[in-house]
Design a protein around this motif. Structure first.
Motif, short mmCIF file in Angstrom:
data_model
loop_
_atom_site.label_atom_id
_atom_site.label_comp_id
_atom_site.label_asym_id
_atom_site.label_seq_id
_atom_site.Cartn_x
_atom_site.Cartn_y
_atom_site.Cartn_z
N GLY A 76 14.98 -70.48 38.97
CA GLY A 76 14.53 -70.00 38.46
C GLY A 76 15.16 -69.89 36.99
O GLY A 76 14.63 -70.02 35.63
N PHE B 114 13.37 -70.23 33.36
CA PHE B 114 13.64 -69.32 31.85
C PHE B 114 14.71 -69.29 30.60
O PHE B 114 14.95 -68.67 29.93
CB PHE B 114 13.31 -68.28 32.71
CG PHE B 114 12.62 -67.76 33.98
CD1 PHE B 114 11.20 -67.81 32.73
CD2 PHE B 114 13.05 -67.30 34.90
CE1 PHE B 114 10.28 -67.76 33.90
CE2 PHE B 114 11.71 -67.12 35.55
CZ PHE B 114 10.74 -67.49 35.56
N VAL C 228 0.64 -71.29 32.29
CA VAL C 228 1.88 -71.06 33.53
C VAL C 228 1.48 -72.86 34.57
O VAL C 228 2.54 -73.71 34.35
CB VAL C 228 1.43 -70.15 34.75
CG1 VAL C 228 2.31 -70.46 36.59
CG2 VAL C 228 1.70 -69.21 33.75
N LEU D 241 6.34 -67.18 40.97
CA LEU D 241 5.55 -67.27 38.98
C LEU D 241 4.36 -67.55 38.70
O LEU D 241 3.56 -66.51 38.30
CB LEU D 241 6.84 -68.87 39.17
CG LEU D 241 7.72 -69.25 38.79
CD1 LEU D 241 8.54 -69.89 39.05
CD2 LEU D 241 8.37 -67.64 38.47
N GLY E 236 3.29 -64.36 36.95
CA GLY E 236 2.90 -64.35 35.14
C GLY E 236 1.76 -63.86 35.31
O GLY E 236 1.80 -63.62 33.96
N GLY F 91 11.32 -62.91 34.55
CA GLY F 91 10.57 -63.45 34.00
C GLY F 91 9.91 -63.34 32.54
O GLY F 91 9.56 -63.40 31.45
#
Length: 524
Positions: free
Chosen positions: A154, A159, A206, A322, A326, A469
């Motif tokens: 991730g 990110f 996203v 995610l 998110g 995130g």
């Protein structure tokens, strides 16, 4: 009837049912013990530990149900008020579960800095067992090789600064779509459902980052289907569930929470699996007409590497985390920020003046960029103030003690759930002046940030389990908010006064505005 009263009654009925069944079948005393009957009579002993430290104070629990009744219809406010009586570290018995609630920066620092590893595990809701999601979710996994592999993937492939810079144009396009959509309402002079608009935009942000495709079109049936999936997953994970209070009842799934969530997860899993399969087919047939260079491509390269610890299923579950987390938390935070600015028009004007000073006079060709955000300290202060008053996860994601831990002179028993009440810390008059007022100015000339270094303000958590995130959220929130303020003024509909706006909240795992925000955009 209060949700937790219903839950308490359900708990007693389920437990009584199991005891009756055990006796009917002639169960031995040993099997009854396995059914946790003895647990009822022992789980409330407060001073039996051999440790020299005593357990934290807290309200006296009732037999079987513990402190469930004290939670009432608003557990967030109830727990906050209980902490005012019992102190910044408090013990609650929630059925057979032990929960330790902390609500001071000093104790949060001790927990997430000094004892970061000791509290690095997770307690997860029984609903997370649906589709065995708890075994592969980066949110729920304990510290382990798989968790490290997912976390590392991730950080590097989603990110990182390099990756976020390379996908900036995608977010730019989606925010431009939002502005064009809002402009249609401005021309008609009609109120827009900002909660819906934010959700659709973040959903596309996203989905484009992950898969280079839109999942949403304003007002479409497909958008409503995706929204139903996300909201369904969030609601079920946050639902008061008897299986969380009495884990030995989990196999019954008395309220059907896990069954419903399994249905949502299966639909989302199939959606992502089909996208992944299509991309793999394009790769193998050499018919791919373009290099996507998106997150999916990066992860496909990773799982096709023989040395990778991650499987196809691991990646799909990672995308599910995610996608849901998110979309939900980002759109909700934007809604709170706009609600506070509309309710405090002088703050809206101040933020707009800052934008105009940085960007100059507005023109049709002028576009905001993410890089502009670093030059907008007041806008950043608005976001921090929003997160102080309305943290996305008021208790963060629950931590679990992996051993007995001494915390602020008290014993936190092994396997106890640790809840950090960041909502209460954000509204504590001992920490903040005028804590219930929206005052972004308090963050000007201040080094306080939301990266987990200042423990009186940790809306995204702290330590090794801080929200991964955060780098993306901070960019998206500031960029979208700046765009809406810069291009439009905002009015409340139907002659409502700003001071009469409904700012009530609902709480499951995440914090939402109870009434979706509607406002009339006025073209600047």
């Amino acid at each position: 009837m209060d949700n937790f009263l219903v839950l308490a009654l359900t708990s007693i009925l389920c437990a009584s049912f199991l005891i009756c069944i055990a006796f009917i079948k002639g169960a031995s005393s040993k099997s009854l013990e396995r059914a946790s009957i003895l647990e009822f009579s022992t789980c409330f002993v407060r001073s039996s530990s051999s440790s020299s430290y005593r357990l934290p104070p807290g309200p006296r629990p009732y037999p079987v149900i513990g402190n469930i009744l004290e939670l009432g219809s608003d557990p967030l406010l109830s727990i906050t008020n209980l902490s005012k009586s019992y102190g910044p570290i408090m013990l609650l018995k929630l059925g057979t579960r032990t929960a330790i609630v902390i609500s001071s920066p000093e104790i949060a620092r001790e927990a997430f800095h000094k004892h970061d590893l000791d509290f690095s595990s997770r307690t997860f809701p029984d609903s997370a067992r649906a589709l065995d999601h708890h075994q592969v979710s980066v949110a729920w996994l304990p510290i382990s090789p798989k968790w490290r592999a997912l976390r590392r993937a991730g950080v590097t492939k989603v990110f990182s600064t390099l990756k976020l810079d390379s996908t900036q144009f995608l977010r730019q396009n989606k925010v431009e779509d939002l502005i064009n959509h809002v402009r249609e309402y401005s021309i008609k002079g009609e109120a827009i459902d900002l909660a819906e608009a934010f959700f659709n935009t973040v959903l596309n942000l996203v989905s484009n980052m992950l898969f280079s495709m839109d999942f949403s079109c304003h007002g479409s049936d497909k958008t409503q289907e995706y929204k139903k999936l996300v909201i369904g997953i969030v609601d079920e994970n946050g639902r008061a569930n008897v299986s969380d209070l009495f884990p030995f009842l989990s196999f019954l799934d008395p309220q059907g929470v896990r069954a419903r969530l399994r249905g949502y997860y299966k639909k989302l899993y199939k959606l992502f699996d089909d996208i992944l399969e299509e991309r793999l087919c394009l790769r193998s047939s050499n018919m791919e007409s373009k290099d996507y260079n998106d997150v999916l491509d990066s992860f496909l390269n990773l799982i096709q590497d023989n040395s990778s610890q991650l499987s196809r299923g691991d990646i799909i579950h990672f995308f599910m985390d995610l996608f849901v987390a998110g979309t939900d938390t980002t759109s909700s935070t934007l809604e709170w920020a706009m609600a506070e600015l509309i309710r405090n028009p002088e703050k809206m004007i101040k933020a707009r003046i800052e934008l105009q000073q940085v960007l100059g006079n507005k023109s049709d060709t002028l576009k905001l960029e993410e890089t502009t955000v670093s030059m907008l300290p007041y806008l950043q202060a608005v976001l921090k103030e929003t997160l102080r008053l309305h943290p996305p996860a008021p208790f963060l994601v629950p931590h679990k003690a992996i051993c007995d831990v001494e915390l602020s002179g008290f014993l936190v028993p092994k396997n106890a759930q640790l809840l950090a009440n960041v909502w209460a810390m954000g509204r504590d008059p001992g920490i903040w002046e005028n804590p219930n007022s929206f005052v972004p100015e308090r963050f000007l000339e201040s080094e306080i940030g939301f990266k987990g270094n200042d423990f009186k303000f940790i809306p995204f958590g702290a330590g090794r389990r801080i929200c991964p995130g955060l780098p993306l959220a901070s960019r998206v929130l500031a960029f979208m908010l700046a765009s809406l303020i810069y291009h439009f003024d905002w009015e409340v509909p139907n002659g409502l006064k700003t001071e009469d706006m409904d700012m009530s909240q609902t709480y499951g795992i995440t914090l939402h505005k109870a009434q979706p925000l509607r406002a009339v955009p006025v073209k600047m």
